[in-house]
Design a protein around this motif. Structure first.
Motif, PDB file in Angstrom:
ATOM      1  N   VAL A 121       0.841  -1.207   0.000  1.00  0.00           N
ATOM      2  CA  VAL A 121       0.000   0.000   0.000  1.00  0.00           C
ATOM      3  C   VAL A 121       0.872   1.251   0.000  1.00  0.00           C
ATOM      4  O   VAL A 121       0.651   2.188  -0.781  1.00  0.00           O
ATOM      5  CB  VAL A 121      -0.947  -0.019   1.221  1.00  0.00           C
ATOM      6  N   LYS A 122       1.866   1.267   0.882  1.00  0.00           N
ATOM      7  CA  LYS A 122       2.776   2.416   0.956  1.00  0.00           C
ATOM      8  C   LYS A 122       3.527   2.618  -0.368  1.00  0.00           C
ATOM      9  O   LYS A 122       3.624   3.739  -0.873  1.00  0.00           O
ATOM     10  CB  LYS A 122       3.790   2.213   2.079  1.00  0.00           C
ATOM     11  N   ASN A 123       4.028   1.533  -0.909  1.00  0.00           N
ATOM     12  CA  ASN A 123       4.840   1.689  -2.121  1.00  0.00           C
ATOM     13  C   ASN A 123       3.985   2.087  -3.318  1.00  0.00           C
ATOM     14  O   ASN A 123       4.407   2.888  -4.157  1.00  0.00           O
ATOM     15  CB  ASN A 123       5.673   0.427  -2.384  1.00  0.00           C
ATOM     16  N   ARG A 124       2.773   1.561  -3.372  1.00  0.00           N
ATOM     17  CA  ARG A 124       1.877   1.989  -4.448  1.00  0.00           C
ATOM     18  C   ARG A 124       1.587   3.479  -4.315  1.00  0.00           C
ATOM     19  O   ARG A 124       1.497   4.190  -5.324  1.00  0.00           O
ATOM     20  CB  ARG A 124       0.578   1.176  -4.420  1.00  0.00           C
ATOM     21  N   ARG A 125       1.475   3.958  -3.070  1.00  0.00           N
ATOM     22  CA  ARG A 125       1.231   5.385  -2.839  1.00  0.00           C
ATOM     23  C   ARG A 125       2.388   6.198  -3.427  1.00  0.00           C
ATOM     24  O   ARG A 125       2.180   7.234  -4.057  1.00  0.00           O
ATOM     25  CB  ARG A 125       1.098   5.636  -1.331  1.00  0.00           C
ATOM     26  N   GLY A 126       3.618   5.725  -3.218  1.00  0.00           N
ATOM     27  CA  GLY A 126       4.774   6.395  -3.823  1.00  0.00           C
ATOM     28  C   GLY A 126       4.730   6.324  -5.338  1.00  0.00           C
ATOM     29  O   GLY A 126       4.991   7.316  -6.026  1.00  0.00           O
ATOM     30  N   GLY A 127       4.360   5.160  -5.836  1.00  0.00           N
ATOM     31  CA  GLY A 127       4.321   4.974  -7.282  1.00  0.00           C
ATOM     32  C   GLY A 127       3.306   5.888  -7.959  1.00  0.00           C
ATOM     33  O   GLY A 127       3.562   6.403  -9.058  1.00  0.00           O
ATOM     34  N   VAL A 128       2.172   6.093  -7.303  1.00  0.00           N
ATOM     35  CA  VAL A 128       1.133   6.950  -7.891  1.00  0.00           C
ATOM     36  C   VAL A 128       1.663   8.375  -8.075  1.00  0.00           C
ATOM     37  O   VAL A 128       1.281   9.077  -9.012  1.00  0.00           O
ATOM     38  CB  VAL A 128      -0.133   6.920  -7.004  1.00  0.00           C
ATOM     39  N   LEU A 129       2.563   8.781  -7.187  1.00  0.00           N
ATOM     40  CA  LEU A 129       3.133  10.129  -7.271  1.00  0.00           C
ATOM     41  C   LEU A 129       4.345  10.195  -8.205  1.00  0.00           C
ATOM     42  O   LEU A 129       4.915  11.264  -8.415  1.00  0.00           O
ATOM     43  CB  LEU A 129       3.566  10.592  -5.869  1.00  0.00           C
ATOM     44  N   ASN A 130       4.752   9.030  -8.754  1.00  0.00           N
ATOM     45  CA  ASN A 130       5.993   8.950  -9.511  1.00  0.00           C
ATOM     46  C   ASN A 130       5.704   8.774 -11.001  1.00  0.00           C
ATOM     47  O   ASN A 130       5.175   7.739 -11.410  1.00  0.00           O
ATOM     48  CB  ASN A 130       6.817   7.760  -8.992  1.00  0.00           C
TER      49      ASN A 130
END
Lengths: 351, 351
Positions: free
Chosen positions: A160-169
Motif C-alpha cells: 500500500v505504501k509503495n503503491r502510494r509512492g508509485g502513484v506520485l511517480n
C-alpha cells in the motif's frame, strides 16, 4: 583516494512497452541524463551496461545507436543486481583513474518474454523444480511470520505504501492506490504472497553519470557524493531458507556504514530491493533500521512512510515502479540522486 | 596510485570437452591458480567472471561449487573481449581500494552449440545477412591484400607459426604442426580464409589472481606488474570494412604505451587476438610492431616467431589454442604471467 559523485540521471517510465525496442528505451534514459545535465556526450569516457536478457554486446549496440562510441563499454549481468553492478563498475573505474566521467546504463525488456515472472532457465534444476522467486520469497515470508509474528496486514501495508509512492511517480507503472484489503484479496501467487504483493512485469531503462572529484565542479553545482559502494554475495546456496535475514545484506550494510562513517539511524531516505512485500521488511531489518522482527509492526505504523522516520522506497520501489532487472539498480541511484537534490517532485521526502 | 600485480594463474586445456560441464572447467582453472600459488581461497575478496553464453549468474554458480563465496562477484560479457573485461574489472576494483586480492575467471563451453562458429543470434540482422566473423575477417584480408600486397603465403605463415607454438603448449587444442601448403589447401571457409586460417571451436577456462601493492609481497616473490590496463571500443559500426587497420586498437595501444612509459620497440612478447590469420597481421601493425602493410613480409620472415624480434602469441594464440570466448582474454594474461616469470615450459620465449 578522491571521491566519486553522481552528476546526472535519466529514466524511462517503467511499464510494459511492447512496441518500443530496448535500445530505444536505453536511448531515452541516456539522453534524459545528458540533456537534463548539459554534459557533453563526447565527454563520457567509459560505460557499464547492466542487463540480464538483452543479448550479446547490448551496451555497445545501444550506445552506438545513441551516438556515444569509442570508449570502454562493459556489459554486466548479475540478475536483479545487474544495474547496481554497472554503477559499481563505473564507480571503481573512476576511482581507479580510468576516467573522470562515466556512464552506468541499465535496461531490460521483459514484456513479451512469456510467463508472469523472470524467464526460467530450462537447464536450471532448481527453477524447474519450482524454486522460482515467488516461492523463495513466500518461504521467507512464512518463516518471518512464524518466528516474529509478522502478519499478513503488516506485509500488505508495504504494498500500500509503495503503491502510494508509485502513484506520485511519473516513472512508475501504476497510477492507482490500493488498500490492505485489496492486497489480501488479490489472486494468490505463492502463499502468502498475492499478486499485489509482487512487483509487476515491466520494461524500462535508467542511466546515471558519475564523475571524479577532479571534474565534478565543472559539471554541476549540485553533485551527490557516493560515500560508500559495497557489494557482497551469499555465503551459501540457501538464501531465504536457512537464515531469517539476509546475512550478505547485513554484511554489506555494515561495511558501507563503516566506510561512510555513519549509522543506520542517520539514514533519511532509502531505496531497497522490494520485489515482494516481505523483502522490504527483511531488508529494513538487514539495513539496521530496526531489530529483526520489528519491521512488520513499524511498517504498519508508518515508520517507513515518506514522512516517517526513514523514508523507504519513496519512488514506489519495485512493487510500484516495476522491476526490469538490469534497470532497477540504476533507477534506485537515479531516484536517490533526485531525492538528495530535492528534485523528486510530488514524491519528494521532506527535509 | 598503487600498482596491481598478477600473482597466480591457472588454465584448463583448451579443446572440446563435450563431457565436462563448464562449471567443472571453471573449477579446474580457479583451483589450478590457487594451488599453484598457495594463496588461501578465503583471501579472495572479489571476482569478475567473463563469459558470453553460460547463462545467468554463471560466476556465482561456478564459484559456489568451487566453495568460494561471500565476496562481490560480477559477470561480464563483451563478446571476444569478455575475459579481458573481467581482468580489467578486477584491476579497477583493486586500484579503487575495494579489495587487495581479486580473481578474474573466464570460461566458455562452445562445443555442442551447433555450427562451426560462434552461435548466431537469430534477431541480429547483420548475422542473418551473412556478416558473421569469418566474413568480416575475409573482407579485412582482401582489403589488406589489395592495399598492401599481402599474400596468401604470408597470411598462412601466421597459422604455421601459431600451430608451432600450440604444439609446444599443453593447454592447446592441437598437437601436430602444419605447413603453409596445408593451410592453403584446407577447405575454404570465407575466401581467402581456409579452415586452418580460423581458430578451432573449443571449450575451456582460465583464471588469474590479482593483488594490490599492499599485499603482493606476502603472496609471491615473483609478481608480474600490470603497468597499464586500457580498453577502447570502435567509433563506428564498420570495423574491418572502412578502415585498413583497427582504429580502436591503435588508440588503446598508444594509450597503454603512454601510461606504461614504453614504446612498441621495447615489447619482447605479446599475446594478441588472432581468431583468423589476417587478424594477427593487422594487430601487429595496430600495436606499432611495424608500419601498416609491413606485417605480412615480416611474418613470413620469422619476425614474430618465438625467437624473432617480437614473440607474438608464443602460446599458439587463438589459432592453435582455440577461442572459448570468455576464457580467451584471461588465458592471454595467464600466458604472459608464465612467460614473464620464465615458467612457460617448451614454449618459453628466450630472454
Amino acid at each position: 583516494m578522491s571521491g566519486v559523485y553522481v552528476v546526472a540521471a535519466g529514466m524511462t517510465p517503467f511499464r510494459q512497452h511492447p512496441d518500443t525496442a530496448v535500445h530505444e528505451l536505453a536511448r531515452q534514459a541516456v539522453w534524459a541524463a545528458i540533456t537534463s545535465s548539459g554534459i557533453d556526450p563526447e565527454a563520457i569516457e567509459l560505460a557499464y551496461a547492466g542487463h540480464a536478457y538483452q543479448g550479446q554486446c547490448f551496451g555497445q549496440k545501444a550506445l552506438l545507436k545513441i551516438g556515444i562510441t569509442g570508449m570502454p563499454i562493459v556489459n554486466c549481468e548479475n540478475a536483479c543486481a545487474s544495474g547496481a553492478s554497472a554503477v559499481w563498475g563505473v564507480y571503481n573505474a573512476i576511482k581507479a583513474g580510468q576516467a573522470d566521467i562515466g556512464l552506468a546504463l541499465g535496461a531490460e525488456k521483459l514484456s513479451g518474454r512469456g510467463g508472469g515472472f523472470t524467464p526460467m532457465v530450462a537447464d536450471d534444476l532448481e527453477s524447474v523444480m519450482g524454486r522460482v522467486m515467488p516461492a523463495v520469497f513466500a518461504m521467507m515470508a512464512r518463516k518471518h511470520m512464524e518466528r516474529y509474528g509478522t502478519t499478513l496486514e503488516q506485509m500488505a501495508s508495504v504494498a500500500v505504501k509503495n503503491r502510494r509512492g508509485g502513484v506520485l511517480n511519473p516513472y512508475s507503472a501504476w497510477t492507482e492506490n490500493i488498500t490492505i484489503e485489496e492486497v489480501l484479496a488479490a489472486p494468490m501467487i505463492a502463499e502468502p504472497l498475492t499478486r499485489l504483493s509482487c512487483c509487476p512485469v515491466s520494461d524500462g531503462a535508467a542511466a546515471v553519470i558519475l564523475a571524479s572529484e577532479r571534474v565534478v565542479r565543472r559539471l554541476t553545482g549540485k553533485p551527490v557524493a557516493i560515500r560508500a559502494a559495497v557489494m557482497a554475495s551469499g555465503r551459501r546456496n540457501d538464501v531465504g531458507m536457512a537464515d531469517d535475514n539476509s546475512e550478505m545484506t547485513i554484511r554489506a550494510a555494515r561495511q558501507a556504514y563503516e566506510i561512510a562513517g555513519i549509522g543506520p539511524d542517520e539514514i533519511d531516505v532509502c531505496e531497497l530491493h522490494d520485489p515482494f512485500t516481505i523483502a522490504e521488511l527483511v531488508h529494513c531489518e538487514d539495513l539496521g533500521f530496526c531489530a529483526p522482527g520489528e519491521a512488520g509492526p513499524l511498517a504498519l505504523g508508518g515508520h517507513f512512510d515518506r514522512d516517517g522516520a526513514v523514508a523507504v522506497s519513496p519512488s514506489g520501489g519495485l512493487l510500484a515502479r516495476g522491476h526490469p532487472l538490469g534497470a532497477t539498480g540504476v533507477a534506485q541511484i537515479a531516484e536517490l540522486f533526485w531525492q538528495l537534490r530535492g528534485e523528486a517532485g510530488d514524491r519528494q521526502v521532506p527535509d
